[in-house]
Design a protein around this motif. Sequence first.
Motif, PDB file in Angstrom:
ATOM      1  N   ARG A  33       0.849  -1.188   0.000  1.00 24.43           N
ATOM      2  CA  ARG A  33       0.000   0.000   0.000  1.00 24.43           C
ATOM      3  C   ARG A  33       0.880   1.231   0.000  1.00 24.43           C
ATOM      4  O   ARG A  33       1.953   1.253   0.584  1.00 24.43           O
ATOM      5  CB  ARG A  33      -0.897   0.028   1.236  1.00 24.43           C
ATOM      6  CG  ARG A  33      -1.994  -1.023   1.242  1.00 24.43           C
ATOM      7  CD  ARG A  33      -2.985  -0.701   0.169  1.00 24.43           C
ATOM      8  NE  ARG A  33      -4.251  -1.320   0.141  1.00 24.43           N
ATOM      9  CZ  ARG A  33      -5.194  -1.375   1.044  1.00 24.43           C
ATOM     10  NH1 ARG A  33      -4.994  -0.893   2.229  1.00 24.43           N
ATOM     11  NH2 ARG A  33      -6.349  -1.921   0.810  1.00 24.43           N
ATOM     12  N   LYS A  34       0.427   2.286  -0.654  1.00 21.01           N
ATOM     13  CA  LYS A  34       1.185   3.535  -0.704  1.00 21.01           C
ATOM     14  C   LYS A  34       0.935   4.312   0.582  1.00 21.01           C
ATOM     15  O   LYS A  34      -0.200   4.560   0.950  1.00 21.01           O
ATOM     16  CB  LYS A  34       0.782   4.357  -1.921  1.00 21.01           C
ATOM     17  CG  LYS A  34       1.688   5.543  -2.156  1.00 21.01           C
ATOM     18  CD  LYS A  34       1.473   6.155  -3.514  1.00 21.01           C
ATOM     19  CE  LYS A  34       2.100   5.380  -4.634  1.00 21.01           C
ATOM     20  NZ  LYS A  34       3.534   5.238  -4.609  1.00 21.01           N
ATOM     21  N   LEU A  35       2.020   4.662   1.284  1.00 23.37           N
ATOM     22  CA  LEU A  35       1.948   5.323   2.579  1.00 23.37           C
ATOM     23  C   LEU A  35       2.633   6.675   2.546  1.00 23.37           C
ATOM     24  O   LEU A  35       3.517   6.913   1.728  1.00 23.37           O
ATOM     25  CB  LEU A  35       2.641   4.462   3.649  1.00 23.37           C
ATOM     26  CG  LEU A  35       2.226   3.009   3.755  1.00 23.37           C
ATOM     27  CD1 LEU A  35       3.109   2.291   4.751  1.00 23.37           C
ATOM     28  CD2 LEU A  35       0.771   2.912   4.144  1.00 23.37           C
ATOM     29  N   VAL A  36       2.229   7.549   3.466  1.00 22.24           N
ATOM     30  CA  VAL A  36       2.892   8.830   3.676  1.00 22.24           C
ATOM     31  C   VAL A  36       3.826   8.649   4.869  1.00 22.24           C
ATOM     32  O   VAL A  36       3.390   8.223   5.938  1.00 22.24           O
ATOM     33  CB  VAL A  36       1.876   9.949   3.979  1.00 22.24           C
ATOM     34  CG1 VAL A  36       2.597  11.253   4.266  1.00 22.24           C
ATOM     35  CG2 VAL A  36       0.896  10.111   2.835  1.00 22.24           C
ATOM     36  N   VAL A  37       5.103   8.960   4.694  1.00 26.88           N
ATOM     37  CA  VAL A  37       6.059   8.846   5.795  1.00 26.88           C
ATOM     38  C   VAL A  37       5.736   9.943   6.807  1.00 26.88           C
ATOM     39  O   VAL A  37       5.696  11.118   6.453  1.00 26.88           O
ATOM     40  CB  VAL A  37       7.516   8.980   5.304  1.00 26.88           C
ATOM     41  CG1 VAL A  37       8.488   8.934   6.473  1.00 26.88           C
ATOM     42  CG2 VAL A  37       7.839   7.897   4.286  1.00 26.88           C
ATOM     43  N   PRO A  38       5.474   9.555   8.072  1.00 26.12           N
ATOM     44  CA  PRO A  38       5.109  10.559   9.071  1.00 26.12           C
ATOM     45  C   PRO A  38       6.307  11.369   9.530  1.00 26.12           C
ATOM     46  O   PRO A  38       7.448  10.999   9.257  1.00 26.12           O
ATOM     47  CB  PRO A  38       4.577   9.698  10.227  1.00 26.12           C
ATOM     48  CG  PRO A  38       5.354   8.426  10.108  1.00 26.12           C
ATOM     49  CD  PRO A  38       5.529   8.206   8.628  1.00 26.12           C
TER      50      PRO A  38
END
Length: 97
Positions: A33-38
């Motif tokens: 899944r495509k995630l946003v790096v926090p």
Amino acid sequence: MSEFKFACPVCGQHITVDSRASGSQLDCPTCFRKLVVPPPPVSTDSKWIVTTSEVGKTEPASTPSRSHSSSPQLAVRIALAIVLVIVVIVLAVRFIF
């Protein structure tokens, strides 16, 4: 180079990234899944695992929320409770009179 870990909100995979990657997007190596790096955690304590969100979603999937699938289950439980009360009343009336 400062690294930190965050957890995929879909599969829970712990992912280690460089703090400079904050805000960028990447694919989870487990569920893809495509995630946003926090943003990196404020604490430098390595026992903390940061959560993130999927691309296009506003909050992490791990945030507790009420599921709409529980509504039918609740309706069934209420219906069964009502039936049980009616049965108890009918049996009580039969034994009293």
